[in-house]
Structures are given as structure tokens and as C-alpha cells.
Design a protein around this motif. Structure first.
Motif, PDB file in Angstrom:
ATOM      1  N   ARG A  78       0.850  -1.188   0.000  1.00  0.00           N
ATOM      2  CA  ARG A  78       0.000   0.000   0.000  1.00  0.00           C
ATOM      3  C   ARG A  78       0.887   1.241   0.000  1.00  0.00           C
ATOM      4  NH1 ARG A  78      -2.543   0.088   5.207  1.00  0.00           N
ATOM      5  NH2 ARG A  78      -3.615  -1.768   4.474  1.00  0.00           N
ATOM      6  N   PHE A  79       0.650   2.128  -0.946  1.00  0.00           N
ATOM      7  CA  PHE A  79       1.433   3.357  -1.065  1.00  0.00           C
ATOM      8  C   PHE A  79       1.027   4.333   0.029  1.00  0.00           C
ATOM      9  CE2 PHE A  79       2.319   7.563  -2.923  1.00  0.00           C
ATOM     10  CZ  PHE A  79       3.639   7.401  -3.288  1.00  0.00           C
ATOM     11  N   VAL A  80       2.016   4.821   0.790  1.00  0.00           N
ATOM     12  CA  VAL A  80       1.743   5.716   1.914  1.00  0.00           C
ATOM     13  C   VAL A  80       2.413   7.066   1.661  1.00  0.00           C
ATOM     14  CG1 VAL A  80       1.947   6.064   4.400  1.00  0.00           C
ATOM     15  CG2 VAL A  80       1.694   3.738   3.486  1.00  0.00           C
ATOM     16  N   THR A 123      -9.010   7.117  -7.025  1.00  0.00           N
ATOM     17  CA  THR A 123      -9.037   8.540  -6.706  1.00  0.00           C
ATOM     18  C   THR A 123     -10.390   8.909  -6.125  1.00  0.00           C
ATOM     19  OG1 THR A 123      -7.504   9.006  -8.522  1.00  0.00           O
ATOM     20  CG2 THR A 123      -8.715  10.870  -7.599  1.00  0.00           C
ATOM     21  N   SER A 124     -10.374   9.495  -4.942  1.00  0.00           N
ATOM     22  CA  SER A 124     -11.614   9.895  -4.277  1.00  0.00           C
ATOM     23  C   SER A 124     -11.379  11.173  -3.494  1.00  0.00           C
ATOM     24  CB  SER A 124     -12.088   8.771  -3.335  1.00  0.00           C
ATOM     25  OG  SER A 124     -13.236   9.161  -2.625  1.00  0.00           O
ATOM     26  N   LYS A 125     -12.245  12.161  -3.685  1.00  0.00           N
ATOM     27  CA  LYS A 125     -12.149  13.444  -2.988  1.00  0.00           C
ATOM     28  C   LYS A 125     -10.775  14.076  -3.142  1.00  0.00           C
ATOM     29  CE  LYS A 125     -15.636  12.280   0.482  1.00  0.00           C
ATOM     30  NZ  LYS A 125     -15.945  12.173   1.932  1.00  0.00           N
ATOM     31  N   GLY A 126     -10.184  13.943  -4.337  1.00  0.00           N
ATOM     32  CA  GLY A 126      -8.890  14.561  -4.618  1.00  0.00           C
ATOM     33  C   GLY A 126      -7.691  13.798  -4.085  1.00  0.00           C
ATOM     34  N   GLU A 127      -7.911  12.670  -3.420  1.00  0.00           N
ATOM     35  CA  GLU A 127      -6.819  11.868  -2.886  1.00  0.00           C
ATOM     36  C   GLU A 127      -6.716  10.561  -3.647  1.00  0.00           C
ATOM     37  OE1 GLU A 127      -7.151  11.262   1.267  1.00  0.00           O
ATOM     38  OE2 GLU A 127      -7.014  13.386   1.795  1.00  0.00           O
ATOM     39  N   SER A 128      -5.474  10.076  -3.822  1.00  0.00           N
ATOM     40  CA  SER A 128      -5.246   8.817  -4.529  1.00  0.00           C
ATOM     41  C   SER A 128      -4.834   7.729  -3.555  1.00  0.00           C
ATOM     42  CB  SER A 128      -4.158   8.994  -5.601  1.00  0.00           C
ATOM     43  OG  SER A 128      -4.632   9.797  -6.657  1.00  0.00           O
ATOM     44  N   HIS A 129      -5.450   6.578  -3.718  1.00  0.00           N
ATOM     45  CA  HIS A 129      -5.126   5.395  -2.929  1.00  0.00           C
ATOM     46  C   HIS A 129      -4.514   4.389  -3.898  1.00  0.00           C
ATOM     47  CE1 HIS A 129      -5.571   2.006  -0.179  1.00  0.00           C
ATOM     48  NE2 HIS A 129      -6.177   1.362  -1.165  1.00  0.00           N
TER      49      HIS A 129
END
Length: 219
Positions: free
Chosen positions: A14-16, A82-88
Motif C-alpha cells: 500500500r502506497f503511503v 481517486t476519491s475526494k482529490g486523494e489517490s489510494h
């Protein structure tokens, strides 16, 4: 009845994002005394990554196509949500007795994924090819409802038991970053809730759900 298909993974990353502009990867592997890691695709449109009783990731597969990007490279699958401007971002390596078998398992999962979203197989990757070793994050201490301190890794995940205790109000924790992503939280729940409350069978359904959660705590 909800059906699902599962594949064994040898590694999940998982990218942190770092707080100072840097970044790292949190790596989970199925080795030594660690439980095996499985990727599960539920017919309702969710991808789950589980290691024993611990939920490592949940990715919604339905919704706007531009929010989820999936890429296959050899025996690896790479995801960017991508959700609410954040990337998971996450990466999963499939298991097998040999590399050819691992690639076959990965391709099998891709065929199932294509029922929900598009999957690219070009040479260009969405994530770095070789993620660096994971760096430990400072734990967050929250106070439990019964006076016990609960230690939570802000970049980690919670076991099914811990999530159940949180939902039932037995403990109070700040959910790690991975649980902030998802399509359900973006839905306007008020009209749905009104319809449910007008259904005479809804209170019995809620009681049944609570009973099932209680059963999970007893496992």
C-alpha cells in the motif's frame, strides 16, 4: 446469496504518502508465521484483501470509471483509486508454484475484474515497479469505551473483530486512512434512510445485523 471468488497473494503493498513530501510503501507478505493473503472479489462489486482475520484493503469496483485505474503487469495487479482529490494506490503479487502459474492466476483475476471495470496490460505502469521497504508509522492511541487504550496504526488496517467492536460502540478509534476511501460515503444517505425507516421490516433487519455482528465477536 452473495458469491465470491478468491486468489492467493504472496505480497500486498500500500502506497503511503509522506507528511514531508516523501513517500513509502507499507508491505504485507505471507511468510513465516503470518497468515496467507487472499484477494476476494465479491459479486456485489467490491475487491477485498484479507490476511487471516485482518482486512488489508477494500476497493469498490463500481462507479465512475475514471476514479479507478487497474493495470496488470506479469503476475502483479496495480490499483489507483481517486476519491475526494486523494489517490489510494496498491499493488498485489499473485502466488503460484512457479512464475507461469502465478501469471495464470493473475490473468484469471483480471478476467473477473473486467466484469466490473477496465484493466490495462500495457508496459507503462501506474505505480513504481519496485516499491521500497515499508516504513513504520507512528501509532495513534485512542481511548476505548471500556477504559482500555486502543493502539491504531494510521497507515495500517483493523481486524474484523476490531472493526466490529468499533461499529457496535465497544471501542472508539480513529479509522486508518485506508477506510476513508470508498464510494458509499459519497452517496446521499438521507433518502435511502427514509425509505428504510418506512419499511416495516427494517427494525427487524437492523436487529438481525446487530446479532450477526455479535456473532463475529464470539469467533
Amino acid at each position: 446469496m452473495t458469491t465470491c471468488l478468491s486468489w492467493r497473494l504472496t505480497r500486498y503493498g500500500r502506497f503511503v504518502p509522506g507528511s514531508t513530501g516523501g513517500h513509502s510503501w507499507k508491505i504485507f507478505e505471507a511468510k513465516d508465521d503470518k497468515p496467507e493473503i487472499f484477494l476476494t472479489i465479491v459479486e456485489s462489486g467490491y475487491l477485498l484483501v484479507l490476511q487471516g482475520q485482518e482486512s488489508l484493503d477494500t476497493i469498490p469496483l463500481l462507479g465512475e470509471s475514471q476514479l479507478l485505474k487497474v493495470h496488470q503487469k506479469s503476475d502483479n495487479l496495480m490499483f489507483r483509486l481517486t476519491s475526494k482529490g486523494e489517490s489510494h494506490m496498491s499493488r498485489m503479487q499473485f502466488g503460484g508454484r512457479c512464475r507461469a502459474e502465478a501469471i495464470k492466476e493473475c490473468s484469471s483475476a483480471v478476467e473477473k475484474l473486467k466484469e466490473y471495470t477496465s484493466v490495462t496490460t500495457q508496459d507503462d505502469t501506474l505505480l513504481p515497479a519496485k516499491p521500497p521497504p515499508a516504513e513504520a508509522s507512528a501509532p495513534v492511541i485512542q481511548q476505548a469505551g471500556q477504559g482500555k487504550a486502543v493502539e491504531v496504526d494510521p497507515e495500517g488496517s483493523l481486524s474484523i473483530r476490531s472493526l466490529t467492536q468499533h461499529i457496535l460502540g465497544e471501542t472508539v478509534v480513529t479509522l486508518p486512512r485506508v477506510y476513508h476511501q470508498g464510494s458509499l460515503v459519497q452517496v446521499d444517505l438521507e433518502p435511502v434512510l427514509r425509505v428504510c425507516l418506512l419499511d416495516p421490516s427494517f427494525p427487524a433487519f437492523v436487529e438481525k445485523m446487530e446479532g450477526e455482528l455479535e456473532k463475529l465477536l464470539e469467533e
